[in-house]
Design a protein around this motif. Structure first.
Motif, PDB file in Angstrom:
ATOM      1  N   ASP A   1     -32.602  -3.705  29.099  1.00 45.46           N
ATOM      2  CA  ASP A   1     -33.497  -4.807  28.804  1.00 45.46           C
ATOM      3  C   ASP A   1     -33.726  -4.906  27.297  1.00 45.46           C
ATOM      4  O   ASP A   1     -33.604  -3.925  26.558  1.00 45.46           O
ATOM      5  CB  ASP A   1     -34.827  -4.674  29.546  1.00 45.46           C
ATOM      6  N   VAL A   2     -34.046  -6.118  26.872  1.00 45.91           N
ATOM      7  CA  VAL A   2     -34.316  -6.427  25.472  1.00 45.91           C
ATOM      8  C   VAL A   2     -35.640  -7.180  25.421  1.00 45.91           C
ATOM      9  O   VAL A   2     -35.842  -8.146  26.162  1.00 45.91           O
ATOM     10  CB  VAL A   2     -33.191  -7.287  24.852  1.00 45.91           C
ATOM     11  N   ILE A   3     -36.544  -6.724  24.559  1.00 38.91           N
ATOM     12  CA  ILE A   3     -37.860  -7.356  24.427  1.00 38.91           C
ATOM     13  C   ILE A   3     -38.125  -7.632  22.950  1.00 38.91           C
ATOM     14  O   ILE A   3     -38.048  -6.724  22.115  1.00 38.91           O
ATOM     15  CB  ILE A   3     -38.975  -6.468  25.004  1.00 38.91           C
ATOM     16  N   LEU A   4     -38.431  -8.863  22.639  1.00 39.21           N
ATOM     17  CA  LEU A   4     -38.766  -9.264  21.276  1.00 39.21           C
ATOM     18  C   LEU A   4     -40.205  -9.764  21.258  1.00 39.21           C
ATOM     19  O   LEU A   4     -40.553 -10.714  21.963  1.00 39.21           O
ATOM     20  CB  LEU A   4     -37.827 -10.369  20.786  1.00 39.21           C
ATOM     21  N   THR A   5     -41.050  -9.103  20.471  1.00 33.14           N
ATOM     22  CA  THR A   5     -42.433  -9.525  20.316  1.00 33.14           C
ATOM     23  C   THR A   5     -42.671  -9.890  18.864  1.00 33.14           C
ATOM     24  O   THR A   5     -42.059  -9.318  17.953  1.00 33.14           O
ATOM     25  CB  THR A   5     -43.404  -8.409  20.733  1.00 33.14           C
ATOM     26  N   GLY A   6     -43.552 -10.844  18.656  1.00 34.01           N
ATOM     27  CA  GLY A   6     -43.809 -11.279  17.294  1.00 34.01           C
ATOM     28  C   GLY A   6     -45.175 -11.895  17.117  1.00 34.01           C
ATOM     29  O   GLY A   6     -45.793 -12.359  18.080  1.00 34.01           O
ATOM     30  N   ASN A   7     -45.654 -11.879  15.880  1.00 34.64           N
ATOM     31  CA  ASN A   7     -46.931 -12.477  15.510  1.00 34.64           C
ATOM     32  C   ASN A   7     -46.746 -13.210  14.174  1.00 34.64           C
ATOM     33  O   ASN A   7     -47.297 -12.828  13.146  1.00 34.64           O
ATOM     34  CB  ASN A   7     -47.997 -11.386  15.400  1.00 34.64           C
ATOM     35  N   PRO A   8     -45.917 -14.295  14.196  1.00 34.40           N
ATOM     36  CA  PRO A   8     -45.539 -14.946  12.943  1.00 34.40           C
ATOM     37  C   PRO A   8     -46.705 -15.602  12.217  1.00 34.40           C
ATOM     38  O   PRO A   8     -46.688 -15.716  10.994  1.00 34.40           O
ATOM     39  CB  PRO A   8     -44.507 -15.981  13.387  1.00 34.40           C
ATOM     40  N   LEU A   9     -47.706 -16.045  12.976  1.00 33.30           N
ATOM     41  CA  LEU A   9     -48.876 -16.675  12.380  1.00 33.30           C
ATOM     42  C   LEU A   9     -50.133 -16.002  12.922  1.00 33.30           C
ATOM     43  O   LEU A   9     -50.117 -15.424  14.013  1.00 33.30           O
ATOM     44  CB  LEU A   9     -48.904 -18.174  12.705  1.00 33.30           C
ATOM     45  N   SER A  10     -51.215 -16.088  12.195  1.00 32.90           N
ATOM     46  CA  SER A  10     -52.433 -15.407  12.600  1.00 32.90           C
ATOM     47  C   SER A  10     -52.957 -15.901  13.942  1.00 32.90           C
ATOM     48  O   SER A  10     -53.640 -15.167  14.650  1.00 32.90           O
ATOM     49  CB  SER A  10     -53.511 -15.580  11.527  1.00 32.90           C
ATOM     50  N   PHE A  11     -52.642 -17.138  14.293  1.00 31.90           N
ATOM     51  CA  PHE A  11     -53.146 -17.716  15.541  1.00 31.90           C
ATOM     52  C   PHE A  11     -52.077 -17.796  16.626  1.00 31.90           C
ATOM     53  O   PHE A  11     -52.310 -18.400  17.669  1.00 31.90           O
ATOM     54  CB  PHE A  11     -53.690 -19.124  15.275  1.00 31.90           C
ATOM     55  N   LEU A  12     -50.916 -17.139  16.365  1.00 25.24           N
ATOM     56  CA  LEU A  12     -49.808 -17.281  17.312  1.00 25.24           C
ATOM     57  C   LEU A  12     -49.101 -15.941  17.495  1.00 25.24           C
ATOM     58  O   LEU A  12     -48.722 -15.286  16.526  1.00 25.24           O
ATOM     59  CB  LEU A  12     -48.826 -18.327  16.804  1.00 25.24           C
ATOM     60  N   HIS A  13     -48.951 -15.535  18.738  1.00 22.48           N
ATOM     61  CA  HIS A  13     -48.130 -14.369  19.049  1.00 22.48           C
ATOM     62  C   HIS A  13     -47.320 -14.683  20.310  1.00 22.48           C
ATOM     63  O   HIS A  13     -47.700 -15.545  21.115  1.00 22.48           O
ATOM     64  CB  HIS A  13     -48.984 -13.118  19.258  1.00 22.48           C
ATOM     65  N   GLY A  14     -46.200 -13.988  20.477  1.00 22.67           N
ATOM     66  CA  GLY A  14     -45.343 -14.303  21.614  1.00 22.67           C
ATOM     67  C   GLY A  14     -44.430 -13.154  21.990  1.00 22.67           C
ATOM     68  O   GLY A  14     -44.354 -12.122  21.306  1.00 22.67           O
TER      69      GLY A  14
END
Length: 719
Positions: free
Chosen positions: A337-350
């Motif tokens: 499995d591959v999991i990519l997490t990110g928080n590119p903006l202060s009001f956005l995470h995914g």
């Protein structure tokens, strides 16, 4: 002396694993400068009065008249630490653990623990040799010599399995950023558990319950080497597990002849797995994680060259020829499995993810040729499946402390089976969180599951294909059947003051099997719970209440020929063909109250806790069209379907004699009442006229109700 006491006496004379632990512990501790150390010794005399099922009362514990004890030792310096813990010393729940190490260089641990699983004490069987792999009973070696039905002459034994775990582990961090982690664990299981033979098969009975010996040993070895230095992490690991059963088969004398029959037990097997884990920090506050593994499970079992029919007569494989006398089993599992997490903006995470899982069955296919019967040969079906999963979610922070998280997941499953080889799940979800008030947090969520499946006509391995062709178009087995499912969740955390907290929760789930005529059609669950705690001066109060209701509906048909299989048109008249349905309802709830009062600060305090659990199940049968003789829709219902009730009360008075010495006096009460249609009015044997045979049972799970009073005191000295 009882079997339990005999075992405990032997254990007291035997080697106690704590000796080995202390042998490792003390030399290691001696290398560290004495900076801080401590521990505690606790003794607890206990008196237990149990009426009813003592086995159920002590299902996973060992509470009886005796002196219980516990020991804690710890030591810590700037570089070195260790902890030793012993509980329930010399009882069936005894536990010994040591862990310690040198900060930043190594860590070690050793452990030994036991846990019982008691099912039924004083079970009965007409066989001699309970607990062994050979069951016999007295009687002339003549055909149709049946066992005695006088249970006063039967032999008694206990259904109990004792599990003993021991192991050790060592982690080395001397060559940072590299590390190595090695551990070993052994589990032994010994005792007796119930085994049942299917109606009308070997044993000559419509039901025959046997005491199956348990003598298992499982050895696990795990080794891992890794690299950890920001922003990279990677590791490879290997796991090897070996399972050994001291008994390959359970041999028992046939109930209507002098011949010996056999019941196959769990075979020895080997399991090994290679795995990789990795992760890396990426730009824009994101992280990529990888996980992959491949495992193999193998076994080899010899096949019998003959078997007994229901009359105890021997049938050899000259009439039923097997293509091989040994079955080699092998199952290979692959996952990544591959999991990519990110928080590119202060009001956005995914998060985005993909997972693959495959279970490949590479076992032998044994062909069974029925020579004299003149029937087509058949072979065992090898089941395996593949699952692909991908999806993602996005968390969005909105004004007024509001967060919204939509999500989506797709699951495709391909099964090596005849009726529903492929299913696809689309799962849509949305979660919301609001914390706009200091004393209130609200969480809500909704999830929608839509499953589609490709149905095809099932081809039988054995049996009448014409019957399968007639009935299978109406059947959808619920594990892969087309499904619409809606789930709603709501929870509130309320803290109006610093000393008051309230939690509320509700969940509703409804499942509709959209393409099912025969099978499970509907499943609905409602769950509600509330909890609260309140502190006022010297008094702390807490309570909870939980309620769950489950409703299931299934529709089925009974028939005896392909011409009468259609549930939509009853083409025949007679008691042998009819539709029927079940509405199963289960309602369970539990609640509890606790109070703690400090009578004299830092001296006297009392605690009280009461818990109540209640479960009530009912089966509402409805028979359509040709209702069988001697039955009506009122007499077939079951009002007591897995019904039980348990009340528990515990009272404690705690006195702090000084800062090092604490005494506790306590009382515990438990009452458990169980009722179920399958076990009420239990009989060890009864006749089955349709099979012209007698059912022989042993008392497994018989009379599960109990009432217990336990008095205890503890004296704990800390240093």
């Amino acid at each position: 002396m009882s079997r339990k006491n005999q075992r405990r006496w032997e254990m007291k004379k035997a080697y106690i694993p704590v000796t080995a632990m202390l042998a490792v512990l003390l030399p290691l501790a001696s290398y560290a400068d004495d900076k801080s150390a401590g521990g505690s010794i606790e003794v607890a005399p206990t008196l237990a009065d149990v009426s009813g099922s003592k086995a159920k009362f002590n299902e996973y514990r060992d509470i009886e008249d005796g002196l219980y004890g516990a020991v804690r030792l710890w030591k810590e310096t700037d570089t070195f630490f260790f902890n030793f813990q012993a509980d329930d010393i010399l009882y069936d729940t005894q536990s010994y653990r040591v862990h310690g190490g040198d900060y930043g260089r190594y860590k070690f641990n050793l452990f030994y623990d036991e846990i019982p699983h008691n099912l039924t004490y004083d079970a009965k069987t007409f066989y001699s040799g309970a607990g062994t792999a050979n069951l016999t009973y007295s009687g002339a070696n003549l055909v149709n010599v049946v066992p005695s039905t006088d249970t006063s002459t039967w032999n008694t034994f206990d259904y109990e399995v004792d599990r003993k775990n021991q192991g050790a582990g060592l982690r080395l961090d001397l060559l940072k950023p590299l590390y190595m982690d090695v551990s070993f664990k052994q589990e032994k299981r010994e005792g007796i558990k119930p085994a049942g033979l299917a109606p009308g098969t070997t044993g000559g009975s419509s039901a025959l319950e046997l005491p199956e010996p348990v003598d298992y040993v499982t050895d696990n070895l795990k080794a891992e080497i890794g690299y950890s230095l920001d922003p990279i992490f990677a590791s490879v690991s290997y796991l090897y597990s070996k399972f050994e059963n001291d008994n390959d088969n359970l041999f028992f004398r046939h109930t209507v002849s002098a011949n010996s029959d056999a019941f196959t037990l769990a075979p020895d097997n080997d399991y090994y797995k290679f795995a990789f884990k990795g992760g890396a920090k990426l730009p824009m506050s994101s992280t990529l994680n990888l996980n992959a593994g491949r495992s193999v499970a193998e076994t080899s079992v010899g096949l019998f060259s003959s078997f007994l029919d229901t009359n105890g007569a021997t049938t050899t494989t000259t009439s039923y020829v097997l293509s091989d006398s040994v079955f080699d089993g092998k199952v290979v599992t692959t996952n990544y499995d591959v999991i990519l997490t990110g928080n590119p903006l202060s009001f956005l995470h995914g998060k985005l993810f993909y997972k693959f899982y495959e279970k490949e069955n590479k076992s032998d296919e044994i062909t069974h040729t029925r020579v004299l019967a003149g029937l087509d040969p058949f072979h065992n079906h090898l089941f395996g499946y593949e699952k692909d999963t991908y999806g993602g979610e996005i968390g969005i922070k909105l004004p007024a402390n509001f967060t919204l998280t939509p999500s989506y997941k797709h699951v495709k499953t391909e099964r090596h089976r005849g009726d529903l080889p492929v299913s696809k799940d689309d799962i849509y979800g949305i979660a919301a969180r609001w914390s706009g008030l200091d004393f209130l947090t609200v969480r809500a969520g909704y999830e929608r599951l839509e499953r589609s499946s490709d149905w095809q006509q099932l081809t039988l391995v054995t049996g009448t294909q014409a019957t399968a062709n007639a009935i299978e178009p109406f059947i959808r087995r619920f594990d892969a059947a087309p499904l619409d499912q809606d789930t709603y969740k709501l929870s509130l955390d309320i803290s109006p003051t610093d000393n008051l907290g309230i939690g509320l929760g509700y969940q509703h789930k409804k499942s509709e099997y959209t393409d099912t005529i025969l099978g499970l059609r509907d499943d609905e669950t409602d769950i509600f719970d509330v909890s609260a705690d309140y502190t006022l001066g010297k008094v702390t109060l807490a309570g909870y209440f939980s309620y769950e209701k489950t409703d299931q509906f299934q529709f089925q048909r009974r028939f005896t020929s392909a011409a009468a299989a259609n549930p939509l048109t009853d083409t025949t008249v007679g008691d042998g063909h009819y539709n029927w349905q079940i509405n199963e309802e289960n309602i369970s709830y539990d609640y509890g109250l606790s109070a703690e009062v400090a009578l004299v600060p830092d001296k006297w305090r009392i605690k009280a806790q009461f818990d109540h659990v209640n479960s009530n199940g009912t089966l509402d049968f409805t028979l359509y069209e040709s209702i069988p003789t001697d039955f009506t829709n009122d007499t077939v219902d079951q009002a007591n379907w897995d019904d039980y009730r348990k009340d528990s009360l515990q009272l404690k008075a705690i006195y702090d004699i000084n800062k090092n010495l604490v005494s506790t006096f306590g009382y515990a009460y438990e009452k458990y009442k169980y009722s179920d249609a399958a076990l009420d009015n239990y009989r060890y044997f009864f006749s089955n006229t349709s099979l012209t045979a007698t059912n022989y049972l042993t008392g497994a799970y018989k009379d599960q109700s109990y009432e217990a009073n336990v008095f205890f005191a503890t004296m704990k000295y800390s240093f």
